[in-house]
Design an enzyme around this catalytic site. Structure first.
Site, mmCIF file in Angstrom:
data_model
loop_
_atom_site.group_PDB
_atom_site.id
_atom_site.type_symbol
_atom_site.label_atom_id
_atom_site.label_comp_id
_atom_site.label_asym_id
_atom_site.label_seq_id
_atom_site.Cartn_x
_atom_site.Cartn_y
_atom_site.Cartn_z
ATOM 1 C CE1 TYR A 195 43.617 48.613 -23.946
ATOM 2 C CE2 TYR A 195 42.062 50.105 -24.961
ATOM 3 C CZ TYR A 195 43.219 49.356 -25.018
ATOM 4 O OH TYR A 195 43.985 49.373 -26.163
ATOM 5 C CE LYS A 251 47.466 35.463 -31.404
ATOM 6 N NZ LYS A 251 48.144 35.284 -32.691
ATOM 7 C CG ASP A 295 48.440 37.011 -35.534
ATOM 8 O OD1 ASP A 295 47.213 36.790 -35.622
ATOM 9 O OD2 ASP A 295 49.258 36.108 -35.301
ATOM 10 C CG ASP A 330 42.936 51.657 -28.808
ATOM 11 O OD1 ASP A 330 42.808 52.620 -29.576
ATOM 12 O OD2 ASP A 330 43.498 51.730 -27.697
ATOM 13 C CG ASP A 353 44.482 54.818 -33.935
ATOM 14 O OD1 ASP A 353 43.266 55.087 -33.942
ATOM 15 O OD2 ASP A 353 45.312 55.421 -33.219
#
Ligand code: NAD
Length: 350
Positions: free
Chosen positions: A140, A185, A217, A241, A245
């Site tokens: 970001y 990852k 994942d 992020d 959620d």
């Protein structure tokens, strides 16, 4: 003396803040914590009053405080303003100004909200997870570029950025179940390999904490099929992020999710939800996310664990007694308004 800047903001912001102050005042009295609270204008309401969503007086107030307690900002009334004048831009500026690199979101399952979650009855029993998300690095904030045919975002992390975030996770894991899940990852990303290396290095400082490294994942899958295995999670910005959620679905309502953004001299405590303009001013909003954010403030800024737990236990008890605001209502519940819910919680704190 702990100085708190209180920024009610827009929509349901003023009512959830006003109600949570009933709990704060009770805590102040019971635990004799020396607090001072000063309100500031912030968001759309600040724009209406002063022409800017983050007035100079509020900047000064925030910088002279030990913590900020924020309601929520935004609403359709301000959606068409130019970007720099919109309430949400004030929030980004606030986080940046305070250097808040660590976003902490606890997600807990409440038995009393069994009918509000999508899982089978009993499946989430005991789930209580804290997600630490890195907030100021990664994709970001990395270099971005765009041509007609191509676009790119760069993920970049320094050793120090990983260290300071992950160490906060270790500190909490050490005080809780001594299990830390680090999500990355590392099979494909170089930044993840650095992440893993730094986490293992910190582990030597906290040898009692058992670290599990998971690929993101797999972590997404595990959060659904076996959420009970998690206690403290540390992860980078974008993974955090998404996963925070996803984990939020465990809580049953947006109105139940507190958050803390830590890292600077002044930390920020706010509910994870927005300003809910659809129910603003109707005494319908759930104040629990804000009240639990107050508990985080007691834990992290005031370092008063006993008071923090007293608030969390009071929330548990009121829910167990069957009280609910509209968002968490269901068969057999006693539906109450924003203010009444806060009063019930405050009355339990002894
Ligand atoms: P929202 O979180 O405000 O609302 C989504 C839904 O959840 C609505 O139906 C709302 O009524 C409900 N809800 C949210 N909080 C609740 C509570 N405490 N009790 C009961 N129900 C609750 O998200 P949105 O509708 O996408 O956004 C509304 C405004 O809030 C927008 O202007 C958005 O930019 C802003 N926003 C602000 C923040 C923030 O201040 N940190 C975060 C997200 C969105």
């Amino acid at each position: 003396m702990v100085k708190v800047a209180v920024l009610p903001g827009d929509g349901i912001g003023p009512e959830i803040i006003e109600s949570s102050m009933l709990v704060v005042n009770k805590v102040k009295e019971v635990f004799e914590i020396d607090f001072s609270f000063q309100k500031g204008l912030f968001g759309g309401s600040a724009y209406d009053a002063t022409g800017t969503p983050f007035p100079t007086d509020t900047k000064k107030l925030v910088e002279e405080s030990d913590a900020v307690l924020l309601g929520a900002v935004g609403g359709p009334k301000w959606d068409n303003l130019e970007r720099g004048l919109r309430p949400e831009s004030a929030l980004l500026e606030l986080r940046k100004r305070l250097g808040l690199y660590c976003n902490l979101r606890p997600v807990k399952y409440y038995n009393a909200l069994e009918n509000k979650v999508v899982w089978k009855p009993g499946y989430l029993e005991g789930v209580d997870v804290v997600v630490f998300r890195e907030l100021t690095g990664g994709a970001y904030f990395g270099t971005k570029g765009r041509t007609e045919q191509e676009a790119y975002d760069t993920i970049s992390y320094s050793r120090e950025e990983v260290y300071r975030l992950a160490e906060r996770g270790f500190e909490l894991a050490q005080k809780r179940k001594k299990i830390l899940h680090s999500i990355d990852k590392a099979n494909v990303l170089e930044t993840s390999r650095l992440w893993r290396e730094v986490v293992n290095e910190i582990n030597q400082k906290y040898p009692e904490v058992k670290v599990e490294h998971l690929y993101v994942d797999n972590a997404a899958l595990q959060l659904v099929i076996n959420p009970r295995q998690f206690d403290v999670i540390v992860t980078e910005n974008m993974f955090g992020d998404i996963l925070s959620d996803q984990a939020a679905s465990i809580a049953g309502s947006l109105g139940m999710l507190p958050s803390a953004s830590l890292g600077g001299k002044v930390n920020l405590y706010e509910p994870a939800h927005g300003s809910a303009p659809d129910i603003a001013g109707q005494n319908k909003a759930n104040p629990i996310a804000t009240i639990l954010s107050v508990a985080l403030m007691l834990r992290f800024t005031c370092q008063h664990e006993e008071a923090a737990q007293a608030v969390e236990v009071a929330v548990d008890q009121v829910l167990a007694q069957g009280y609910a605001t509209i968002d968490i209502a269901g068969p057999g519940k006693k539906v109450v308004g924003t203010k009444e819910m806060a009063e019930l919680i405050a009355n339990i704190i002894k």
